[in-house]
Design a protein around this motif. Structure first.
Motif, PDB file in Angstrom:
ATOM      1  N   UNK A  72     -45.896  21.006 -35.503  1.00  0.00           N
ATOM      2  CA  UNK A  72     -45.238  20.066 -36.416  1.00  0.00           C
ATOM      3  C   UNK A  72     -45.238  18.654 -35.840  1.00  0.00           C
ATOM      4  N   UNK A  73     -44.998  18.545 -34.534  1.00  0.00           N
ATOM      5  CA  UNK A  73     -45.010  17.231 -33.905  1.00  0.00           C
ATOM      6  C   UNK A  73     -46.400  16.617 -33.940  1.00  0.00           C
TER       7      UNK A  73
ATOM      8  N   UNK B 284     -40.379  18.344 -45.498  1.00  0.00           N
ATOM      9  CA  UNK B 284     -41.238  19.410 -46.017  1.00  0.00           C
ATOM     10  C   UNK B 284     -42.070  20.050 -44.910  1.00  0.00           C
ATOM     11  N   UNK B 285     -42.561  19.238 -43.982  1.00  0.00           N
ATOM     12  CA  UNK B 285     -43.300  19.800 -42.832  1.00  0.00           C
ATOM     13  C   UNK B 285     -42.386  20.736 -42.053  1.00  0.00           C
ATOM     14  N   UNK B 286     -41.127  20.337 -41.885  1.00  0.00           N
ATOM     15  CA  UNK B 286     -40.169  21.157 -41.144  1.00  0.00           C
ATOM     16  C   UNK B 286     -39.876  22.492 -41.793  1.00  0.00           C
ATOM     17  N   UNK B 287     -40.085  22.585 -43.107  1.00  0.00           N
ATOM     18  CA  UNK B 287     -39.810  23.830 -43.820  1.00  0.00           C
ATOM     19  C   UNK B 287     -40.898  24.880 -43.628  1.00  0.00           C
TER      20      UNK B 287
ATOM     21  N   UNK C  96     -50.598  18.877 -50.552  1.00  0.00           N
ATOM     22  CA  UNK C  96     -51.037  20.072 -49.821  1.00  0.00           C
ATOM     23  C   UNK C  96     -49.829  20.790 -49.229  1.00  0.00           C
ATOM     24  N   UNK C  97     -48.928  20.026 -48.597  1.00  0.00           N
ATOM     25  CA  UNK C  97     -47.725  20.626 -48.017  1.00  0.00           C
ATOM     26  C   UNK C  97     -46.900  21.312 -49.102  1.00  0.00           C
ATOM     27  N   UNK C  98     -46.743  20.623 -50.205  1.00  0.00           N
ATOM     28  CA  UNK C  98     -45.930  21.153 -51.295  1.00  0.00           C
ATOM     29  C   UNK C  98     -46.461  22.495 -51.812  1.00  0.00           C
ATOM     30  N   UNK C  99     -47.793  22.656 -51.779  1.00  0.00           N
ATOM     31  CA  UNK C  99     -48.398  23.911 -52.248  1.00  0.00           C
ATOM     32  C   UNK C  99     -48.084  25.086 -51.340  1.00  0.00           C
ATOM     33  N   UNK C 100     -47.657  24.790 -50.113  1.00  0.00           N
ATOM     34  CA  UNK C 100     -47.357  25.847 -49.155  1.00  0.00           C
ATOM     35  C   UNK C 100     -45.871  26.054 -48.926  1.00  0.00           C
ATOM     36  N   UNK C 101     -45.034  25.259 -49.594  1.00  0.00           N
ATOM     37  CA  UNK C 101     -43.597  25.401 -49.379  1.00  0.00           C
ATOM     38  C   UNK C 101     -43.100  26.734 -49.933  1.00  0.00           C
ATOM     39  N   UNK C 102     -42.126  27.337 -49.245  1.00  0.00           N
ATOM     40  CA  UNK C 102     -41.560  28.592 -49.762  1.00  0.00           C
ATOM     41  C   UNK C 102     -40.874  28.350 -51.088  1.00  0.00           C
ATOM     42  N   UNK C 103     -40.913  29.330 -51.955  1.00  0.00           N
ATOM     43  CA  UNK C 103     -40.290  29.205 -53.278  1.00  0.00           C
ATOM     44  C   UNK C 103     -38.793  29.041 -53.149  1.00  0.00           C
ATOM     45  N   UNK C 104     -38.234  28.177 -53.983  1.00  0.00           N
ATOM     46  CA  UNK C 104     -36.793  27.946 -53.964  1.00  0.00           C
ATOM     47  C   UNK C 104     -36.060  29.162 -54.490  1.00  0.00           C
ATOM     48  N   UNK C 105     -34.875  29.412 -53.930  1.00  0.00           N
ATOM     49  CA  UNK C 105     -34.077  30.572 -54.374  1.00  0.00           C
ATOM     50  C   UNK C 105     -33.546  30.352 -55.802  1.00  0.00           C
TER      51      UNK C 105
END
Length: 316
Positions: free
Chosen positions: A257-258, A278-281, A307-316
């Motif tokens: 991440x860094x 978002x990177x941290x997620x 690109x990052x957004x496409x890999x974010x976990x789905x919101x609860x």
């Protein structure tokens, strides 16, 4: 892959901190013989932080400072600087001098300055700093070791754990543009950990060095881990417990991440808070490795954010 993904600084700092006696025995045996090892060396991290901050240096790499006692009962400080830059640094000798005199000025302690040069410039090995005129001169000498000067056969013969560290460093540098070759060397060095008869702690600590320093692309890392798992199963000797593996994964995620943030900032300037968040997620190491590669190819922060957004976990 770029060299920034190879984690030199953290690995050198950690292994020197854990194996200071082995460090001196390997690189500076004459100094090692002068130390009274019945008295435990003291790591001076807070003192080093004040010294390096006072030095006003923008180029700080892997530094360590220890308090030791010599056989004649004299107390001295040992200041170690590991230089991992890949090019000549004209300010290096001056920086060694500044760190030394700041340590003496702040704490009134005699300081022994040692340098490990991990760069790729064969004919560069500074060991002194001087200024003055006529008979009014200051001359500061320090000891330096050049990693490039070690012969591979010499490293293979040594059972000191820093032989493995030097091997990993040299092969990481040599394979910046050939990750397939790096994976092969990483596999060879991992096997050496078992073949040399190290104890379990040494194997685990050296594996961390090899794994963090010799960074690979996602597919090559998976290939390496598969071979290592099969090798361990055949030996019936697992390298890492689940707790140890999780600790390594946590460090790897933090480093990835860094590196992603550093590369993006070098290309596009300051990052928006939402991109950093978002990177941290992202917690999947393979996705983080893919994102690291993407930082080189994207044309804008907006493109990377998608690109990052496409890999974010789905919101609860």
């Amino acid at each position: 892959m770029t060299e920034i993904t190879a984690n030199y600084d953290e690995t050198w700092k950690e292994v020197i901190g854990d194996y200071f006696d082995s460090f001196l025995a390997f690189f500076y045996p004459e100094i090692n013989q002068e130390i009274d090892w019945t008295k435990t060396p003291v790591s001076l991290d807070k003192e080093l932080e004040q010294i390096s901050a006072s030095a006003d240096s923008k180029t700080r790499h892997a530094d360590k400072l220890f308090q030791v006692w010599l056989l004649d009962n004299q107390e001295v400080w040992v200041l170690i600087h590991v230089e991992v830059q890949s090019q000549y640094d004209k300010e290096f000798s001056q920086r060694m001098f500044i760190y030394n005199y700041r340590a003496f000025d702040l704490y009134q302690k005699p300081v022994i300055s040692l340098a490990i040069l991990g760069d790729e410039t064969k004919n560069w090995q500074p060991n002194s700093y001087r200024y003055g005129l006529g008979s009014s001169q200051l001359i500061f000498n320090f000891s330096s070791v050049k990693l490039l000067n070690y012969q591979w056969e010499e490293l293979e013969r040594s059972n000191n754990i820093f032989a493995i560290v030097v091997m990993a460093h040299l092969k990481t540098k040599a394979t910046n543009s050939n990750l397939s070759a790096r994976e092969q060397w990483k596999w060879k060095l991992a096997r050496l950990l078992y073949e040399r008869g190290y104890n379990r702690k040494e194997i685990v600590d050296l594996y961390k060095v090899i794994d963090l320093m010799m960074a690979l692309s996602g597919d090559l890392q998976l290939s390496f881990e598969e071979k290592l798992t099969n090798y361990q199963e055949n030996l019936k000797m697992p390298l890492l417990t689940n707790i140890e593996q999780r600790a390594i994964e946590k460090t790897t995620k933090k480093t990835l991440k860094q590196n992603i943030s550093d590369l993006l900032m070098s290309r596009f300037g300051n990052l928006p808070e939402d991109v950093i968040e978002d990177i941290g997620k992202i917690q999947d190491i393979n996705i983080l490795k893919q994102l690291l590669i993407s930082t080189i190819n994207v044309s804008s922060l907006e493109e990377f954010a998608l690109i990052v957004n496409s890999h974010l976990p789905a919101a609860d």
